[in-house]
Design an enzyme around this catalytic site. Structure first.
Site: not given
Ligand SMILES: *[C@@H]1O[C@H](CO)[C@@H](O)[C@H](O)[C@H]1NC(C)=O
Ligand SMILES: *[C@@H]1O[C@H](CO)[C@@H](O)[C@H](O)[C@H]1NC(C)=O
Length: 995
Positions: A494, A497, A669
């Site tokens: 997770d 980015e 999400d």
């Protein structure tokens, strides 16, 4: 996961933080110690106020201002050509410094692949850093054998008086121009490259992810590609970067004008009704921030650096384009069989007991559960590779995981991308994972060589430098050491980015405050206002409505207070945007002169800043979009080392071309809304094109509260996605499949179909892994000559043979769908549940009854499916007897295949391939390979679409009478049961023929 930024921005930070905002952020704040946790002020994540270029009416139009280039010194060879491009006039320096000399290289690489590269001629003499994407990180195949190919693509170029150099790529077989920059100017500057291409009216482009949008992108969209931690906003850049598009052109056959593509919406007046299509693909191999402007007559590519590195794939069908693209970026990993089981996760399973109770509840309600997941709850103060010693201690965890494993179940935890940096003033805050990474120079730096220190869940953090080999080794060692303590089965990557909750190296002078709290409230923390009512919330219910209105008044109060306070403390409300201008010889990486339409605005907001620097000197600006891909590669290597011989199971958030070779992806999400359930289909189909077929979304929705109807529909829809996981945000209402009784039933019904199809799904993945085939498919790809399907994305095929038509709207009891080819009589379909052939409708669009708990699923004729039965885990399902479903096509024949292996080895030592074909009352099964693990009895065979009872009900296998058949006149199917003893109780033991 990410907290709801909108929500938190409306609220005041807790009092401690409020009291300290004046000294935090860039302040030093080293003298005060706090008993409670320091909260980073929200302002630490605010960047410069920028106006995206596409919205700026005063922006320079580079097509007008810039001179373009002229080509010279053109040299052709057996495999292509090279040329020199020279600036055709005075430099415009629109959004960077114009590069005077460029090299053009054109290579016909294979029969179906053309490569065009334009780069500065002399990189060193540009007197500024110039970054060309290294083949060490992203492959760039070249011409293989020096042989001239027989390409269907032709590159041609010209120098025009007005606009200079331009080029066309043409499809030879049709003369169709696929890509044309002719008549527009090439702009090539230090921080801005622009390429404008002509497009036909209402063109059909697909891909260019990652984005929440319909499958067909349309001609009024700016696609920004810049990896961002952003919770699935529609039409913005989000987690992944996929600069690839598929384009499909439809042509009418037999009207004398078949070289002009037909446009959407279809004009059927005077149409012959017969069409063909051709598809091609383009991959822009570039990892810089990028924009693709889709406009009615053209598509413009803009990128903030690197080179023009274009791969053209000639198709001519989507299948071909995908194969050709995956030949360049890599084919998908073969997934573990268990990965196709059902996964349950949530943020908020706060200890081992709570986590195990969820597992027990699934068992109690007899709903299959393959894998239980933990979000960041399990970590000790949100630190990677470090379990909370009380709530998630290793000994209880190991015992729990051993129980899971003995049940055939699995465990996957989240692993974050950032690494906590301990408080130097607090010896008890030591964190060995940081120390070992720091000692091996494994973390990103500031331009001055000091550590870059951002902020994520644990507080101030550092970030792995994946371009450094030492970081890969450090990650592998740390993961292996942790797996020694806790026998996890896979990794969920997770925040990659890579996300950081503040702008710049905000922790640099603030480490003595660590661990700090993010500058927003976590869902459900004191002060957080939950006002997300479930999707199916009934406003006409008096009790519910009363509580809703008081809550929304409280929310309005909180909002206005926050707004007033903000207004009172903000010195300026003006729109004085930051604009930067090019400086010769240097780049402004933090604020490039060209402002892309980034969802976060400033490139440094909620991300590691562009000037963070790798140990080899490369700036994050040049490789930002690669972080998520490289952590997946590092994790693959780490899991492969920790569990030798086993396929690493990895689900990652940020992806890049090639990520499918090591991992799957979840949709990020989303929220518990019906429209997000719809968007899961185009998102999945796009990831099919990107070579990442292991895809699924947070079923029942992540943010906000789900409800019974939504979860009922969604648990059923996701059962037909490769990656099937229910996941929920902290503090939202529970939404496990057992929470509502109707969802329990709906889930079991859909899982029953999924389990029967697991051998088929696994075979699809084998075909994806070996040939680059897709798994979830758009209707348009299976029916390439039907232009009415160009934007169909509310239905999909799973492989070639299963059509899924879900209900995607609230309150519906029926759904409109199409059965491609049915009206045209090229195809037939059979209802999965009652096996009955679908009767031919009078019009293409058909209304299908779909009461709650029913998801319409159809078998497309022409298929033979080998199925097994539902069990509580895939391990147990693999021990059930086999069935065969024969679904003949319009011509009465059917074929199928089946791939078998142990389901988990990277290099299985034995495999088995079964091919099946049926025609004229007989079924032929051919078996090759030596894998015996699934040699189990055949229970029965069902033959669909049998219009009348056969003259004899005697069934023979290899000439011996084995059973009788039973004809069902209502469903027009023939059932042959009681076959368990046939074939020596081993259906895949050798070749056989049934008649
Ligand atoms: C705070 O830190 C900055 C950066 O090191 C330094 O320039 C400044 O002098 C420091 N201020 C105080 C008050 O220590
Ligand atoms: C550009 O082309 C020239 C002439 O062929 C060659 O010498 C030079 O190395 C090339 N530059 C780059 C960056 O490839």
């Amino acid at each position: 996961m990410r907290a709801n930024a909108l929500l938190s921005s409306l609220l005041l930070v807790p009092c401690l933080a409020a009291a300290q905002t004046t000294t935090a952020g860039s302040g030093n704040a080293t003298t005060t110690t706090f008993a409670a946790q320091f909260t980073v002020p929200a302002a630490a994540d605010e960047g410069a106020l920028l106006l995206p270029n596409v919205f700026d009416p005063t922006a320079i139009n580079a097509q007008i201002a810039c001179p373009g280039y002229n080509a010279s010194s053109v040299k052709t060879s057996s495999t292509g050509l090279t040329a020199h491009l020279t600036l055709a006039g005075t430099a415009c320096n629109a959004y960077g410094t114009d590069i005077h000399d460029l090299n053009l290289t054109v290579e016909y690489q294979t029969d179906s692949r053309l490569h065009i590269n334009i780069r500065p001629s002399n990189i060193a003499s540009q007197n500024q850093s110039w970054y060309l994407l290294s083949t060490d990180y992203v492959p760039a195949p070249s011409q293989e054998n020096g042989q001239m190919t027989t390409s269907d693509l032709t590159f041609s170029w010209s120098n025009s008086v007005k606009t200079g150099f331009g080029f066309n790529v043409t499809r030879n077989s049709t003369g169709d121009v696929l890509f044309s920059t002719t008549g527009t100017k090439l702009v090539f500057e230090s921080q801005f490259i622009e390429l404008v291409t002509q497009q036909e009216e209402n063109y059909n482009l697909y891909g260019l992810g990652e984005v929440i949008h319909g499958l067909r992108l349309g001609n009024n969209l700016t696609r920004t590609i810049y990896a961002a931690d952003s919770g699935d906003p529609i039409d913005y850049n989000i987690y992944g970067s996929h600069p690839f598009y598929l384009q499909t052109k439809y042509f009418e056959v037999g009207n004398g004008n078949s070289s002009t593509p037909v446009t959407q919406p279809l004009d059927t007046t005077n149409a012959t009704g017969n069409y063909t299509s051709s598809s091609h693909g383009i991959y822009f191999r570039n990892a810089h921030g990028m924009e693709i402007l889709m406009r009615p007559t053209n598509v413009t590519w803009r990128t903030l650096g690197g080179s023009i590195d274009l791969y053209f794939f000639s198709g001519p069908a989507q299948t071909d384009v995908t194969h050709q693209y995956l030949d360049v970026i890599g084919k998908p990993a073969l997934q573990n069989y268990w990965g196709f089981g059902f996964h349950q996760c949530r943020w908020g399973y706060e200890n081992w007991t709570v986590t195990e109770n969820v597992v027990n509840n699934y068992a109690k309600f007899e709903i299959p559960l393959e894998t239980i997941w933990n979000d960041i709850d399990y970590m000790f103060q949100y630190r990677d590779f470090d379990n909370d010693p009380i709530r998630f201690n290793y000994s209880d965890g190991t015992a729990f995981l051993n129980r899971l494993h003995s049940n055939g179940q699995h465990y996957v935890p989240i692993i974050d991308s950032a690494i906590y940096i301990p408080n130097p003033a607090n010896a008890s805050d030591a964190y060995s994972v940081f120390n070992s990474g720091n000692q091996t120079n494994s973390f990103l730096l500031n331009p001055d060589g000091s550590l870059y220190i951002g902020e994520v869940w644990p507080g101030y953090t550092v970030f792995p430098d994946w371009l450094a080999a030492s970081a890969q080794t450090w990650w592998k060692n740390e993961m292996a050491a942790w797996i020694q303590k806790l026998p996890i089965d896979g990794a969920w990557i997770d925040m990659s980015e890579v996300s950081s909750f503040c702008v710049g190296s905000c922790g640099t002078y603030n480490l003595s405050l660590n661990p700090v709290h993010p500058g927003f409230l976590l869902p459900g923390e004191p002060g957080d206002v939950i006002y997300d009512y479930p999707e199916g919330f009934n406003i006409t219910n008096a009790t519910e409505a009363a509580s809703a209105s008081s809550a929304s008044m409280a929310q309005a109060d909180a909002t206005s207070t926050a707004t007033n306070t903000a207004a009172g403390t903000t010195s300026s409300t003006s729109t004085s945007y930051l604009r930067t201008t090019p400086t010769p010889g240097s780049r402004n990486v933090n604020h490039p002169p060209y402002v892309i339409n980034n969802v976060q605005g400033d490139l440094a907001v909620h991300a590691v800043a562009p000037n963070a620097t790798h140990h080899n000197g490369i700036q994050e600006y040049d490789v930002h979009n690669l972080f998520g891909h490289q952590i997946l590669q590092a994790t693959y290597a780490a899991l492969a080392a920790a569990k030798p011989g086993l396929r690493p199971f990895i689900i990652g958030r940020s992806t890049f071309p090639g990520s499918g070779t090591v991992a799957g992806h979840w949709g990020g999400d989303n929220a518990s809304k019906f429209y997000y359930m719809y968007f899961s289909i185009p998102q999945a189909l796009s990831f099919s094109l990107f070579g990442i077929p292991m895809f699924g979304v947070d079923t029942c929705g992540f943010n906000s509260n789900s409800d019974e109807e939504l979860c009922n529909r969604w648990m059923q829809l996701s059962a037909f996605f490769p990656f099937y996981r229910n996941h929920n945000v902290l503090s939202a209402n529970s939404q496990e499949a057992y929470v509502w009784s109707s969802v329990i039933d709906a889930t079991k019904t859909a899982m029953n179909v999924r389990f029967q199809l697991l051998p088929y799904i696994y075979t699809l993945f084998y075909n994806a892994h070996t040939s680059g085939d897709t798994v979830m498919r758009a209707l348009a790809w299976e029916f390439p000559n039907d232009p009415s399907l160009a934007d169909a994305d509310r239905q999909f095929f799973l492989g070639p043979s299963i059509l899924v038509t879900p209900v995607l709207t609230q309150g519906a009891t029926s759904v409109d769908g199409v059965f491609p080819g049915l009206v045209e009589k090229t195809d037939v379909y059979y209802d999965w549940y009652n096996k009955t052939p679908v009767s031919v409708p009078s019009s293409k669009n058909t209304t299908i009854a779909a009461p709650l708990s029913h998801i319409p699923v159809y078998i497309r004729g022409g298929a033979i499916l080998a199925t097994q039965q539902m069990a509580m885990t895939t391990r147990d399902a693999r021990n059930t007897s086999w069935s065969i479903i024969v679904a003949p096509g319009v011509n009465g024949t059917a074929t199928g295949s089946l791939y078998l292996d142990d389901g988990e080895s990277v290099q299985p030592n034995a495999t088995k391939l079964v091919t099946m074909s049926a025609a004229m009352g007989s079924l032929n099964v051919t078996v090759s390979g030596s894998y015996t693990g699934l040699d189990l009895p055949l229970a029965n065979i069902t033959i669909l679409g049998v219009t009348q009872a056969p003259p004899s009900n005697v069934v023979m296998i290899n000439g011996d009478v084995v059973a009788n058949s039973t004809y069902n006149a209502t469903s027009k199917s023939l059932f042959i049961g009681g076959l368990e003893k046939a074939l020596g109780g081993n259906v895949w033991g050798g070749n056989w023929t049934l008649s």
